[in-house]
Structures are given as structure tokens and as C-alpha cells.
Design a protein around this motif. Structure first.
Motif, short mmCIF file in Angstrom:
data_model
loop_
_atom_site.label_atom_id
_atom_site.label_comp_id
_atom_site.label_asym_id
_atom_site.label_seq_id
_atom_site.Cartn_x
_atom_site.Cartn_y
_atom_site.Cartn_z
N GLY A 193 0.77 -1.29 0.37
CA GLY A 193 0.06 0.35 0.24
C GLY A 193 0.70 1.16 -0.07
O GLY A 193 0.53 2.28 -0.12
N ARG A 194 2.08 1.02 -0.03
CA ARG A 194 2.52 2.70 0.16
C ARG A 194 2.74 3.77 -1.06
O ARG A 194 2.59 4.68 -0.84
CB ARG A 194 4.51 2.42 0.04
N PRO A 245 -11.94 -7.14 9.06
CA PRO A 245 -13.19 -7.18 8.49
C PRO A 245 -13.30 -6.07 6.56
O PRO A 245 -12.08 -5.40 6.06
CB PRO A 245 -14.48 -6.40 8.98
N VAL A 246 -13.94 -6.52 6.08
CA VAL A 246 -13.84 -6.14 4.57
C VAL A 246 -12.96 -4.63 3.90
O VAL A 246 -12.29 -3.73 3.52
CB VAL A 246 -15.26 -5.91 3.36
N HIS A 247 -14.19 -3.81 4.84
CA HIS A 247 -13.91 -2.00 4.39
C HIS A 247 -12.98 -1.47 5.40
O HIS A 247 -11.94 -0.76 4.87
CB HIS A 247 -15.37 -1.43 5.46
N LEU A 248 -11.97 -2.37 6.56
CA LEU A 248 -10.96 -2.49 7.20
C LEU A 248 -9.16 -2.47 6.05
O LEU A 248 -8.74 -1.96 6.02
CB LEU A 248 -10.19 -3.15 8.11
N ILE A 249 -9.65 -3.97 5.36
CA ILE A 249 -8.94 -3.93 4.52
C ILE A 249 -8.87 -3.18 2.91
O ILE A 249 -7.64 -3.03 2.84
CB ILE A 249 -9.77 -5.61 3.56
N ALA A 250 -10.14 -3.34 2.62
CA ALA A 250 -10.06 -1.77 2.08
C ALA A 250 -9.04 -0.82 1.89
O ALA A 250 -8.40 -0.14 1.17
CB ALA A 250 -11.67 -1.74 1.52
N THR A 251 -9.61 -0.43 3.02
CA THR A 251 -8.96 1.16 3.54
C THR A 251 -6.80 0.45 3.61
O THR A 251 -6.09 1.31 3.26
CB THR A 251 -8.97 1.86 4.73
N GLU A 252 -6.90 -0.29 4.54
CA GLU A 252 -5.41 -0.89 4.00
C GLU A 252 -4.65 -0.94 3.27
O GLU A 252 -3.67 -0.82 2.69
CB GLU A 252 -5.31 -2.20 5.00
N LEU A 253 -6.04 -1.32 2.15
CA LEU A 253 -5.04 -1.24 0.53
C LEU A 253 -5.13 0.13 -0.79
O LEU A 253 -5.10 -0.26 -0.72
CB LEU A 253 -5.32 -2.57 -0.06
N GLY A 254 -5.98 1.12 0.36
CA GLY A 254 -5.72 2.58 -0.20
C GLY A 254 -7.06 2.57 -1.32
O GLY A 254 -6.51 3.69 -1.72
#
Length: 280
Positions: A193-194, A245-254
Motif C-alpha cells: 500500500g505504499r 473486516p472488508v471495510h478495513l481491508i479496503a482502507t489498508e490497501l488504499g
């Protein structure tokens, strides 16, 4: 999305007594257990037998290498395993602390399975997981009684049957032999995600975005965006295995929203994020 470089200290380790667990005519399928600390690397090596590698807990990065320096990298959570064909040079990295499990199959046993010359990722069924656990306990012993040997051979038959039934998982990142592009791909694997675009990465590897885009096409036959999507899918499975959860995965991946992440998953693998992440 950017993040600080991972400062965890890497530890390079040799293979764990490979000859001790080598399969033979009377013991053609062997297994071993090995814990690995976070960021521990098992050095590149190869052997005459085929190998299945997975973890009971923690995410692994398994890389296979060809003589020209190119290869494939697999980022796998505990529910998945990597098949490595005989003779293929490979290395293993613990992305986080892992409980490593390895199955070795002598060439006659491996040839009874489908021809997977380039390696592959497959799902680890609960039964396969337990079979390998039981097999590893027997493989620890240099010699076995007649009764224990019969049990090991019965477990080996079941392991091969589970491998034949294992569901393939369409993951695997091609790694180039070209020096500049290889450096970029390695940095992206370490920190997915950099940067979200090629311009951000280009500044870090001292090459222009146009040059890097050309190198992706010439050496990997794909675009930066397509390669990055495969990396993000693998990372999403890793995060799902940790209970995100999906919403945190989406955030962590940018991604700006779960729906944007969901659209990428649906477009790339043809199923919803929930269905895709359930495999982790």
C-alpha cells in the motif's frame, strides 16, 4: 496510501536438515514442522523431490526461481498451500510469525499427481491439514516399527488423494529477472500500500514511469496496474486471515471505499469480496 518502511530485522536461515526428511522408496511421503519468526527467510535451495508448503498460522511468502533469475512469488494465508515441483529453486519468508508445515513427495509419488511444472496455489482442506500434522509426527522418527510404517504409508495415500481434490487458487505474482523491475516488485511485495501509482514507485527506484511501464510489458507481459491488482488480492487474503473486516481491508490497501475495493475484486476474480475472502 503510504506507510513507513518495515523495520523488522530479517533473519536468513538454511533449510532444516533436508536430508533428514528426504523421501525414500519405503517412505515416499514425509512431512516436517518448523516454526519461523516474523521476517525469517529460508535461503533459496532445491531438491530432487516435490514439495507442498503451508502454515498453520501466519502468512508465508514462497518464491520459486528459474535459472535466468525470473520466477513467481506467492503470498499465502494459512488456508492455502504452494506446490513446488521437483528441482525448482525456492525460498520461504515468514511475513509474520508462522507455524510452517512441509510435505515432501518422492518423484514416483509426485508423478502420480497432475503435471504442475510451474507450481501452483491450492486450498488446504481441514482434512489435509490434520493429515500433514499426523504425518509430521511420524516423519520426526528416523526409523519406524512395522506398525508405524504402515500408518505412515496409509497417511501418505490420503495426502495424495487430498492433493488431487484440492481446489486451485488463482494467485501468483510473476517476478522478473531484469534488475530495476525486480527491485520495484520486491519493494511492492514488502509494502503493497505504499504507493497507488507508478509515479510514486518510480521515484524510489530511480527510473521514469515510462521506463517502468515498458519493463512491465517486456519482461512480465502485463501492466503495472494488472500486476498490482494481483498483489492486492493476495494481500487482501492475508488481512482476511487475520480477521480484518472488508471495510478495513479496503482502507489498508488504499481504496477510498469498500465499494471501490469490491468492484476491483468482482472485476478481477468474478466473485464478491465476501466470497473471495472466505477462502482465507
Amino acid at each position: 496510501m503510504s506507510s513507513r518502511p518495515d523495520t523488522a530485522r530479517r533473519t536468513s536461515l538454511p533449510p532444516l536438515d533436508p536430508g533428514r526428511f528426504a523421501p525414500s522408496a519405503d517412505r515416499p511421503v514425509r512431512a516436517k514442522a518448523r516454526p519461523l519468526a516474523r521476517q525469517a527467510d529460508i535461503q533459496p535451495h532445491h531438491h530432487a523431490w516435490a514439495q507442498l508448503v503451508f502454515s498453520l498460522e501466519g502468512t508465508l511468502r514462497v518464491s520459486t526461481l528459474r535459472p535466468d533469475g525470473s520466477g513467481t512469488s506467492y503470498l499465502v494465508p494459512p488456508a492455502q498451500a504452494v506446490w513446488i515441483p521437483p528441482g525448482r529453486t525456492h525460498s520461504v519468508t515468514a511475513v509474520e510469525r508462522v507455524e510452517l508445515r512441509t510435505v515432501y513427495l518422492a518423484a514416483p509419488q509426485a508423478t502420480q499427481l497432475p503435471d504442475w511444472p510451474e507450481g501452483r496455489v491450492m486450498a488446504v482442506s481441514p482434512l489435509l491439514r490434520e493429515l500433514v500434522q499426523a504425518l509430521a509426527l511420524l516423519s520426526e522418527q528416523a526409523t519406524l516399527s512395522a506398525e508405524a510404517l504402515a500408518r505412515e504409508q496409509a497417511l501418505a495415500l490420503l495426502v495424495r488423494d487430498e492433493l488431487l481434490r484440492a481446489r486451485p487458487v488463482p494467485l501468483g505474482l510473476a517476478l522478473p529477472g531484469e534488475r530495476r523491475l525486480r527491485r520495484l516488485c520486491e519493494q511492492m511485495l514488502a509494502q503493497p500500500g505504499r504507493h497507488a501509482d507508478l509515479e510514486g514507485w518510480a521515484a524510489e527506484v530511480a527510473a521514469s514511469p515510462r521506463t517502468l511501464a515498458r519493463l512491465f510489458r517486456e519482461h512480465l507481459g502485463t501492466t503495472f496496474g494488472q500486476w498490482r491488482q494481483q498483489l492486492l488480492l493476495a494481500q487482501a487474503l492475508t488481512l482476511a486471515a487475520r480477521g480484518r473486516p472488508v471495510h478495513l481491508i479496503a482502507t489498508e490497501l488504499g481504496y477510498r471505499s469498500p465499494s471501490a475495493f469490491g468492484a476491483m475484486v468482482k472485476r478481477t476474480v468474478g466473485v464478491s469480496p465476501g466470497q473471495f475472502l472466505a477462502s482465507a
